[in-house]
Design a protein around this motif. Structure first.
Motif, PDB file in Angstrom:
ATOM      1  N   SER A 142       0.826  -1.207   0.000  1.00  0.00           N
ATOM      2  CA  SER A 142       0.000   0.000   0.000  1.00  0.00           C
ATOM      3  C   SER A 142       0.863   1.262   0.000  1.00  0.00           C
ATOM      4  N   VAL A 143       0.558   2.164  -0.947  1.00  0.00           N
ATOM      5  CA  VAL A 143       1.311   3.415  -1.040  1.00  0.00           C
ATOM      6  C   VAL A 143       1.146   4.236   0.229  1.00  0.00           C
ATOM      7  N   VAL A 144      -0.032   4.194   0.826  1.00  0.00           N
ATOM      8  CA  VAL A 144      -0.281   4.966   2.054  1.00  0.00           C
ATOM      9  C   VAL A 144       0.614   4.457   3.172  1.00  0.00           C
ATOM     10  N   ALA A 145       0.714   3.136   3.322  1.00  0.00           N
ATOM     11  CA  ALA A 145       1.562   2.576   4.377  1.00  0.00           C
ATOM     12  C   ALA A 145       3.026   2.931   4.145  1.00  0.00           C
ATOM     13  N   VAL A 146       3.469   2.834   2.897  1.00  0.00           N
ATOM     14  CA  VAL A 146       4.858   3.169   2.577  1.00  0.00           C
ATOM     15  C   VAL A 146       5.120   4.647   2.850  1.00  0.00           C
ATOM     16  N   ALA A 147       4.178   5.525   2.494  1.00  0.00           N
ATOM     17  CA  ALA A 147       4.360   6.959   2.714  1.00  0.00           C
ATOM     18  C   ALA A 147       4.446   7.281   4.199  1.00  0.00           C
ATOM     19  N   VAL A 148       3.672   6.597   5.013  1.00  0.00           N
ATOM     20  CA  VAL A 148       3.740   6.820   6.463  1.00  0.00           C
ATOM     21  C   VAL A 148       5.125   6.424   6.990  1.00  0.00           C
ATOM     22  N   ILE A 149       5.643   5.298   6.513  1.00  0.00           N
ATOM     23  CA  ILE A 149       6.970   4.845   6.946  1.00  0.00           C
ATOM     24  C   ILE A 149       8.044   5.825   6.500  1.00  0.00           C
ATOM     25  N   PHE A 150       7.978   6.271   5.265  1.00  0.00           N
ATOM     26  CA  PHE A 150       8.976   7.227   4.775  1.00  0.00           C
ATOM     27  C   PHE A 150       8.832   8.578   5.459  1.00  0.00           C
ATOM     28  N   GLY A 151       7.620   8.928   5.893  1.00  0.00           N
ATOM     29  CA  GLY A 151       7.458  10.146   6.676  1.00  0.00           C
ATOM     30  C   GLY A 151       8.223  10.075   7.982  1.00  0.00           C
ATOM     31  N   SER A 152       8.262   8.897   8.582  1.00  0.00           N
ATOM     32  CA  SER A 152       9.043   8.705   9.804  1.00  0.00           C
ATOM     33  C   SER A 152      10.537   8.704   9.513  1.00  0.00           C
ATOM     34  N   ILE A 153      10.917   8.118   8.398  1.00  0.00           N
ATOM     35  CA  ILE A 153      12.340   8.066   8.049  1.00  0.00           C
ATOM     36  C   ILE A 153      12.899   9.464   7.814  1.00  0.00           C
ATOM     37  N   PHE A 154      12.123  10.315   7.139  1.00  0.00           N
ATOM     38  CA  PHE A 154      12.588  11.666   6.812  1.00  0.00           C
ATOM     39  C   PHE A 154      12.087  12.721   7.798  1.00  0.00           C
ATOM     40  N   SER A 155      11.613  12.295   8.950  1.00  0.00           N
ATOM     41  CA  SER A 155      11.154  13.247   9.954  1.00  0.00           C
ATOM     42  C   SER A 155      12.324  14.104  10.457  1.00  0.00           C
ATOM     43  N   THR A 156      12.046  15.378  10.716  1.00  0.00           N
ATOM     44  CA  THR A 156      13.097  16.286  11.167  1.00  0.00           C
ATOM     45  C   THR A 156      13.548  15.972  12.587  1.00  0.00           C
ATOM     46  N   SER A 157      12.621  15.613  13.460  1.00  0.00           N
ATOM     47  CA  SER A 157      12.927  15.456  14.881  1.00  0.00           C
ATOM     48  C   SER A 157      13.543  14.096  15.208  1.00  0.00           C
ATOM     49  N   PHE A 158      12.957  13.018  14.697  1.00  0.00           N
ATOM     50  CA  PHE A 158      13.406  11.685  15.091  1.00  0.00           C
ATOM     51  C   PHE A 158      13.562  10.754  13.889  1.00  0.00           C
ATOM     52  N   GLY A 159      13.811  11.288  12.733  1.00  0.00           N
ATOM     53  CA  GLY A 159      13.892  10.471  11.530  1.00  0.00           C
ATOM     54  C   GLY A 159      15.199   9.705  11.430  1.00  0.00           C
ATOM     55  N   LEU A 160      15.140   8.589  10.732  1.00  0.00           N
ATOM     56  CA  LEU A 160      16.322   7.744  10.549  1.00  0.00           C
ATOM     57  C   LEU A 160      17.389   8.451   9.731  1.00  0.00           C
ATOM     58  N   MET A 161      16.984   9.229   8.724  1.00  0.00           N
ATOM     59  CA  MET A 161      17.965   9.920   7.890  1.00  0.00           C
ATOM     60  C   MET A 161      18.784  10.910   8.701  1.00  0.00           C
ATOM     61  N   ASN A 162      18.127  11.684   9.563  1.00  0.00           N
ATOM     62  CA  ASN A 162      18.860  12.635  10.399  1.00  0.00           C
ATOM     63  C   ASN A 162      19.712  11.927  11.436  1.00  0.00           C
ATOM     64  N   ALA A 163      19.274  10.773  11.893  1.00  0.00           N
ATOM     65  CA  ALA A 163      20.093  10.000  12.825  1.00  0.00           C
ATOM     66  C   ALA A 163      21.385   9.544  12.149  1.00  0.00           C
ATOM     67  N   VAL A 164      21.292   9.129  10.878  1.00  0.00           N
ATOM     68  CA  VAL A 164      22.485   8.735  10.135  1.00  0.00           C
ATOM     69  C   VAL A 164      23.389   9.933   9.909  1.00  0.00           C
ATOM     70  N   LEU A 165      22.797  11.081   9.582  1.00  0.00           N
ATOM     71  CA  LEU A 165      23.606  12.286   9.372  1.00  0.00           C
ATOM     72  C   LEU A 165      24.332  12.702  10.644  1.00  0.00           C
ATOM     73  N   LYS A 166      23.660  12.587  11.785  1.00  0.00           N
ATOM     74  CA  LYS A 166      24.307  12.906  13.060  1.00  0.00           C
ATOM     75  C   LYS A 166      25.500  11.995  13.321  1.00  0.00           C
ATOM     76  N   THR A 167      25.349  10.744  12.942  1.00  0.00           N
ATOM     77  CA  THR A 167      26.419   9.775  13.175  1.00  0.00           C
ATOM     78  C   THR A 167      27.701  10.155  12.445  1.00  0.00           C
ATOM     79  N   VAL A 168      27.556  10.711  11.248  1.00  0.00           N
ATOM     80  CA  VAL A 168      28.739  11.099  10.462  1.00  0.00           C
ATOM     81  C   VAL A 168      29.094  12.564  10.652  1.00  0.00           C
ATOM     82  N   GLY A 169      28.465  13.228  11.637  1.00  0.00           N
ATOM     83  CA  GLY A 169      28.820  14.596  11.975  1.00  0.00           C
ATOM     84  C   GLY A 169      28.202  15.667  11.111  1.00  0.00           C
TER      85      GLY A 169
END
Length: 327
Positions: A142-169
């Motif tokens: 489902s596109v809706v389910a995938v979009a919700v997951i990607f919304g969490s991944i790219f979230s500004t406050s607690f997203g996985l992408m920002n967590a990875v960026l923090k790890t590399v400084g």
């Protein structure tokens, strides 16, 4: 003498002619319909549904494109004014540019990854069925389910992408609040969703390439890279063109990705495409004009503009493939 006079008349009456031939053909068709009416009845639901939910709505939308209508009141004939306004509507063209930018950012890496994955699948010896299933799962999710997951991944406050960026400084990025970040997020979602689908199509094309060509290339001393560009790519050209155009059509029709990923409750329309309309595709703009502004006539004009864009890309695909076959 009576017999001699009536014989020519009978011959004339039964002589074949244009009227007689047409009557015979018509009679034959009616007979076939009577003999095979059960078969026609069996396939009739498709045509009835297509008529009710395909042709009639399409015809009504074309009629509506020449009207001004808010969905409740009386229609007012507008002529070509809707289309003239469309050509000068900067927000519409911004939505077209957004759509093409998201398509380019998502489709080019997607097709490359899909082609590489298909080559790897084609050379795999074990568990081919498992790999194909795993690659195809995202396209049926489902596109809706995938979009919700990607919304969490790219979230500004607690997203996985920002967590990875923090790890590399690297400092955090407001992915869903910046125009370029919005396009990256939507393109990443579309890439993840459709890579497996295109990989399966590429795999089907790879399996049609005769093995004799690879053996001849190997005898001539060609390595894997030379074989890929000299044998695989030329033979896969029609399949690549097909996937490019189909991916373009899919990108032009993208709606749920941006709508769910960028839906807001801060005063913006759910069809606005986020801040500065950075993620607003042409279909989102169509929904905004039709259902937010209740401008059904202008919405119909936008829908037919999208249809014409799709037709143009389809004709380009046909010309390119046809040129390849003639060559």
């Amino acid at each position: 003498m009576a017999d001699m006079k009536t014989a020519p008349a009978a011959a004339v009456a039964t002589a074949p002619g244009p009227a007689g031939t047409a009557a015979t053909v018509l009679s034959g068709r009616k007979g076939r319909i009577r003999r095979h009416w059960r078969l026609y009845a069996a396939i009739s639901p498709f045509y009835l549904l297509f008529l009710c939910f395909g042709l009639i709505p399409a015809g009504f939308s074309l009629f509506l494109a020449f009207q001004r209508w808010d969905g409740l009141g009386d229609m007012e004939y507008a002529g070509l004014s809707q289309f003239r306004y469309l050509l000068a509507d900067t927000q519409f063209w911004d939505a077209v540019v957004n759509t093409l930018e998201i398509w380019a950012m998502g489709t080019l890496p997607m097709l490359f990854i899909a082609l590489v994955s298909a080559v790897m699948l084609n050379s795999a010896v074990r568990f081919k069925g498992v790999y194909r299933f795993a690659y195809f799962v995202p396209s049926v999710t489902s596109v809706v389910a995938v979009a919700v997951i990607f919304g969490s991944i790219f979230s500004t406050s607690f997203g996985l992408m920002n967590a990875v960026l923090k790890t590399v400084g690297i400092s955090e990025v407001a992915w869903l609040n910046e125009p370029w970040g919005i396009k990256v997020a939507v393109a990443a979602l579309m890439t993840w969703q459709w890579t497996g689908y295109n990989a399966i199509i590429f795999l089907a094309g790879l399996q049609t390439i005769p093995t004799e060509l690879y053996e001849a290339a190997r005898v001539d001393g060609a390595g894997p890279i030379r074989t890929f560009f000299s044998v695989t790519m030329p033979m896969m050209r029609p399949v690549i063109l097909f996937t490019v155009v189909v991916s373009t059509i899919t990108g032009l029709q993208s709606f749920s990705e941006s709508q769910v990923l960028l839906g807001r409750n801060d005063g913006l329309s759910t069809f606005a495409g986020g801040p500065e309309h950075a993620g607003q595709t042409v279909v989102l703009y169509f929904f905004q004009q039709t259902f937010d502004n209740n401008d059904f006539g202008y919405g119909a004009a936008i829908a037919w503009a999208i249809f014409m864009i799709v037709v143009v890309f389809s004709l380009i695909n046909w010309r390119l493939v046809n040129r390849r076959e003639k060559g």
